[in-house]
Design a protein around this motif. Structure first.
Motif, mmCIF file in Angstrom:
data_model
loop_
_atom_site.group_PDB
_atom_site.id
_atom_site.type_symbol
_atom_site.label_atom_id
_atom_site.label_comp_id
_atom_site.label_asym_id
_atom_site.label_seq_id
_atom_site.Cartn_x
_atom_site.Cartn_y
_atom_site.Cartn_z
ATOM 1 N N SER A 226 2.181 -6.884 -0.718
ATOM 2 C CA SER A 226 1.143 -7.308 0.215
ATOM 3 C C SER A 226 1.426 -8.719 0.731
ATOM 4 O O SER A 226 2.246 -9.455 0.173
ATOM 5 N N ILE B 228 -0.541 -11.347 0.708
ATOM 6 C CA ILE B 228 -0.942 -12.381 -0.250
ATOM 7 C C ILE B 228 0.098 -12.504 -1.364
ATOM 8 O O ILE B 228 0.497 -13.616 -1.751
ATOM 9 N N SER B 229 0.555 -11.364 -1.872
ATOM 10 C CA SER B 229 1.572 -11.389 -2.925
ATOM 11 C C SER B 229 2.865 -12.006 -2.407
ATOM 12 O O SER B 229 3.539 -12.758 -3.127
ATOM 13 N N LEU C 171 2.508 -15.725 -2.349
ATOM 14 C CA LEU C 171 2.569 -16.257 -3.704
ATOM 15 C C LEU C 171 3.989 -16.234 -4.258
ATOM 16 O O LEU C 171 4.403 -17.148 -4.975
#
Length: 270
Positions: A5, A7-8, A11
């Motif tokens: 994803s 967001i992942s 990160l």
């Protein structure tokens, strides 16, 4: 589209950036495989696979050290890139982890080329900082240092972003195109390199005082009912027992400790 994803992915790039910084700072050890792979596994929802890969790579990286002008292979890029390949490949079995472990070796060598470029640029930044220091411009000196440090972080973050941008299906297809003999060879090679890491650790800890604990570890590992946490607790307890006994009666009435490990004796003085 990638199976990671947005967001992942962000990160993962952040973890890669800090791993690049730590490859130079060595302050919080984010560049160590056991930390970097675990964090990437955590942010992508594959914590167990990240820990297993990090443990395998850590046994290899234990033997990597800078000796004089010879720079060790890049553990940060190897950890980050191998973890991303493992996650995108989707094969979290022992074979998949072995292939990712074996792929980390050429990635670590490739990282040497990237760090050579960054260090070459840093030479110019050092001259800039020297000129600013002569003028008493401390803020300019700090900016030069921070810029050089950011380059070290981007050295890992940019390749990580490129790997994330590659569709997961492309990575999986590339791994499937590998013949069985190559997969098997990489698995065997990865296991052999890990064995070399174990040998290096044993060589560093091979003293009369610790050999009994080494043997006890093998005996306890055969008890399948003991969890990894239980083994850790037993190890810490044995360490405290050894330290207390050595302080009470192992030094000949308070004299200097006599071991066959000169480095250990020097560290004991501190």
């Amino acid at each position: 589209m990638s199976d990671i994803s947005i967001i992942s992915a962000i990160l993962v790039v952040v973890v890669a950036f800090f791993a690049g910084l730590e490859g130079i700072l060595d302050q919080f050890q984010f560049h160590q495989p056991i930390v970097a792979c675990t964090l990437i596994g955590l942010v992508t929802g594959n914590l167990e696979a990240g820990i297993m890969l990090g443990g395998s790579l850590q046994m290899i990286a234990l033997g990597w050290a800078n000796i004089g002008a010879a720079v060790a292979p890049d553990a940060a890029l190897a950890s980050v890139a191998a973890a991303i390949i493992l996650i995108k490949g989707g094969n979290f079995t022992t074979e998949g982890i072995a292939v990712a472990t074996a792929s980390a070796i050429p990635l670590a060598v490739a990282g040497l080329f990237l760090t050579m470029i960054v260090r070459t640029i840093s030479v110019g930044l050092v001259h800039t900082a020297d000129a600013a220091a002569k003028e008493g411009n401390i803020a300019a000196v700090e900016r030069a240092h921070y810029f050089a440090l950011v380059l070290q972080g981007l050295r890992i973050a940019i390749p990580a972003a490129f790997l994330i941008a590659i569709p997961a299906s492309a990575v999986q297809d590339a791994l499937k195109l590998m013949p069985d003999w190559l997969n098997g060879g990489m698995a065997v090679g990865g296991a052999m390199v890990v064995a070399v890491g174990y040998a290096l650790v044993i060589n560093m800890m091979a003293t009369r005082e610790v050999w009994p604990f080494f043997a006890i570890g093998f005996a306890l590992a055969a008890i399948s009912q003991l969890t990894l946490i239980a083994l850790g607790v037993i190890g810490v307890a044995l360490a405290f027992i050894y330290l207390n006994l050595s302080k009470q009666g192992g030094n000949g009435g308070g004299g200097a400790a006599t071991s066959n490990d000169p480095i250990g004796d020097i560290l004991e003085d501190y």
